[in-house]
Enzyme design. Structure first.
Site, PDB file in Angstrom:
ATOM      1  N   THR A 157      74.294   1.683  45.132  1.00 59.42           N
ATOM      2  CA  THR A 157      74.558   2.487  44.975  1.00 59.42           C
ATOM      3  C   THR A 157      72.896   1.387  43.483  1.00 59.42           C
ATOM      4  OG1 THR A 157      75.672   4.915  44.614  1.00 59.42           O
ATOM      5  CG2 THR A 157      73.076   4.358  42.755  1.00 59.42           C
ATOM      6  N   THR A 158      73.609   0.609  42.805  1.00 57.01           N
ATOM      7  CA  THR A 158      73.053  -0.460  41.840  1.00 57.01           C
ATOM      8  C   THR A 158      72.588  -1.747  42.687  1.00 57.01           C
ATOM      9  OG1 THR A 158      74.917   0.022  41.092  1.00 57.01           O
ATOM     10  CG2 THR A 158      73.500  -1.475  40.093  1.00 57.01           C
ATOM     11  N   TYR A 203      71.783  15.943  49.980  1.00 61.32           N
ATOM     12  CA  TYR A 203      70.372  16.535  50.124  1.00 61.32           C
ATOM     13  C   TYR A 203      70.845  17.509  51.774  1.00 61.32           C
ATOM     14  CZ  TYR A 203      66.020  18.048  51.817  1.00 61.32           C
ATOM     15  OH  TYR A 203      64.466  19.119  51.931  1.00 61.32           O
ATOM     16  N   TYR A 208      83.619   7.493  48.688  1.00 66.17           N
ATOM     17  CA  TYR A 208      82.740   7.558  46.822  1.00 66.17           C
ATOM     18  C   TYR A 208      82.071   8.803  46.480  1.00 66.17           C
ATOM     19  CZ  TYR A 208      78.406   5.584  43.863  1.00 66.17           C
ATOM     20  OH  TYR A 208      78.318   5.312  42.717  1.00 66.17           O
ATOM     21  N   ARG A 233      74.922  12.928  41.662  1.00 74.13           N
ATOM     22  CA  ARG A 233      73.644  12.042  42.292  1.00 74.13           C
ATOM     23  C   ARG A 233      73.579  12.743  43.402  1.00 74.13           C
ATOM     24  NH1 ARG A 233      71.072   6.821  41.855  1.00 74.13           N
ATOM     25  NH2 ARG A 233      72.086   5.799  39.927  1.00 74.13           N
ATOM     26  N   LYS A 238      86.651   6.079  44.847  1.00 79.60           N
ATOM     27  CA  LYS A 238      85.546   5.729  43.817  1.00 79.60           C
ATOM     28  C   LYS A 238      85.232   6.795  42.956  1.00 79.60           C
ATOM     29  CE  LYS A 238      80.867   3.417  42.225  1.00 79.60           C
ATOM     30  NZ  LYS A 238      80.105   3.164  42.145  1.00 79.60           N
ATOM     31  N   ILE A 271      84.581   0.002  39.655  1.00 77.67           N
ATOM     32  CA  ILE A 271      83.788  -0.676  40.177  1.00 77.67           C
ATOM     33  C   ILE A 271      82.811  -0.256  39.752  1.00 77.67           C
ATOM     34  CG2 ILE A 271      81.846  -0.329  42.324  1.00 77.67           C
ATOM     35  CD1 ILE A 271      84.532   0.493  44.241  1.00 77.67           C
TER      36      ILE A 271
END
Length: 298
Positions: free
Chosen positions: A48-49, A111, A137, A142, A165, A207
Site C-alpha cells: 500500500t505504502t 471492491y 494482509y 481499505r 499482517k 510492518i
C-alpha cells in the site's frame, strides 16, 4: 511453527517518483541502503505504502526485481502481490518468486470482495502456485473485507502461508487470532500505533510506515518487545505516538512522502488520485517532525 520470514521491524517502503512520474530508482537504492544501515529487519516492496495500486505491471515487477537485486540478501525482501483478481495475483506472485523475493504479502480481495469461503479458495490458489512463504494482509478499513478467525485457522494449514499482517486495529480480535492460530502463524502489527500491544500478545514484529523515517527507532521498539522489556518499548511507542498519528492524518502514503521530502529524501509526489496534504495537516506534520528534530525549525 513454520519458518519465520523475519522478526522485528519491516519497512513498508515508499516508491520514489521523478518529476515526470517515472520510478526514481536512484533514490530507491539510497532508501534501501538507508533502511539496512539503520537496522530495518525486512523490506516490504510494492505494498500500500509503495503505491502498488498505481504501478503498471511492468513497474511493479521491476520494482520487486530492483529491490531484490539491490538488497542482495542483506535482509529479506517481501513483495506485495495481492489483487482482487485471483489469476492476476497468481501471475504476479510467480513473477515475484522468479525475481528472487523472499516472501509475498497478499492483501484480501477488495471492491468485488468475496465470501470467507472465497478467501480460502483465493489464498489457497495463490499459495499452491508458488514455493515461497506468504504473509496474509488483513486491512478491512481499505478493502471492506475482514478475514474471519475460522478462515485463518483453515488457511494456517497450508505450508506456504506462514504469517499475518494484522491491520484491523481491533486488539480484541488480534487476541483471539493469537489464541487460535498463534502456534501456526507469525503475527505482525500492521499499525504503527499498535506495535507494543500486538507484540505483547506474542507478535513477531511490525510492518511499518514509520520506519521510512525512523528505521532505527522502530527497530528498537520491536527489539525491546522481543526481549520482554515492554516498559522501554512502551516509552518509545508513546514518544512517537503523536508523529505516528500525523503520518496517518490523511490517506497513506501521502503524509509519509511529505515527511520524507521535508527531510531531504527526494521521493517525489504520490500518483493520482492521491494529492498533496491539506495545509492544516501539513502544519501539524511539520511541527511533529521539528519536535523530534527530524527537520530544522524555521
Amino acid at each position: 511453527m513454520k519458518n519465520t520470514i523475519f522478526t522485528g521491524a519491516g519497512v513498508a517502503i515508499v516508491t520514489p517518483f521523478n518529476l515526470d512520474g517515472t520510478v526514481n530508482y536512484e533514490e530507491f537504492a539510497m532508501n534501501l541502503d538507508y533502511q539496512i544501515d539503520n537496522g530495518t529487519d525486512a523490506i516490504i516492496v510494492c505494498g500500500t505504502t509503495g503505491e502498488s495500486a498505481t504501478l503498471s505491471d511492468e513497474e511493479h515487477v521491476e520494482c520487486i526485481r530492483f529491490a531484490v537485486e539491490h538488497v542482495n540478501k542483506r535482509i529479506p525482501v517481501i513483495a506485495g502481490t495481492g489483487s482482487n483478481d485471483t489469476d492476476y495475483a497468481v501471475q504476479l506472485s510467480q513473477e515475484a518468486e522468479k525475481c528472487g523475493a523472499d516472501g509475498l504479502l497478499l492483501v484480501t480481495p477488495y471492491y468485488n470482495k468475496t465470501s470467507q469461503a472465497g478467501l480460502v479458495a483465493h489464498f489457497t490458489m495463490i499459495a499452491n502456485s508458488v514455493n515461497i512463504p506468504i504473509i496474509l494482509y488483513n486491512v478491512p478499513s481499505r478493502t471492506g473485507m475482514n478475514i474471519a478467525i475460522d478462515t485463518y485457522t483453515q488457511l494456517a494449514g497450508h505450508k506456504n502461508i506462514v504469517a499475518v499482517k494484522e491491520a484491523s486495529g481491533n486488539i480484541s480480535y488480534v487476541a483471539k487470532l493469537f489464541e487460535r492460530c498463534g502456534d501456526q502463524l507469525d503475527i505482525y502489527s500492521g499499525n504503527d500505533d499498535m506495535i507494543v500491544p500486538v507484540m505483547s500478545l506474542g507478535g513477531a514484529g511490525v510492518i511499518s510506515v514509520l520506519s521510512n523515517i525512523l528505521p532505527r527507532e522502530t527497530h528498537e521498539i520491536t527489539q525491546f518487545c522481543l526481549k520482554g522489556n515492554f516498559k522501554s518499548a512502551t516509552a518509545l511507542q508513546l514518544k512517537y505516538l503523536e508523529l505516528i498519528n500525523a503520518l496517518f492524518s490523511e490517506v497513506n502514503p501521502i503524509p509519509i512522502k511529505e515527511a520524507m521530502n521535508l527531510m531531504g529524501m527526494n521521493v517525489g509526489s504520490c500518483r493520482m488520485p492521491l494529492v498533496r496534504m491539506s495545509s492544516e495537516n501539513l502544519t501539524t506534520l511539520v511541527a511533529c517532525l521539528q519536535k523530534h528534530k527530524l527537520i530544522p525549525e524555521l
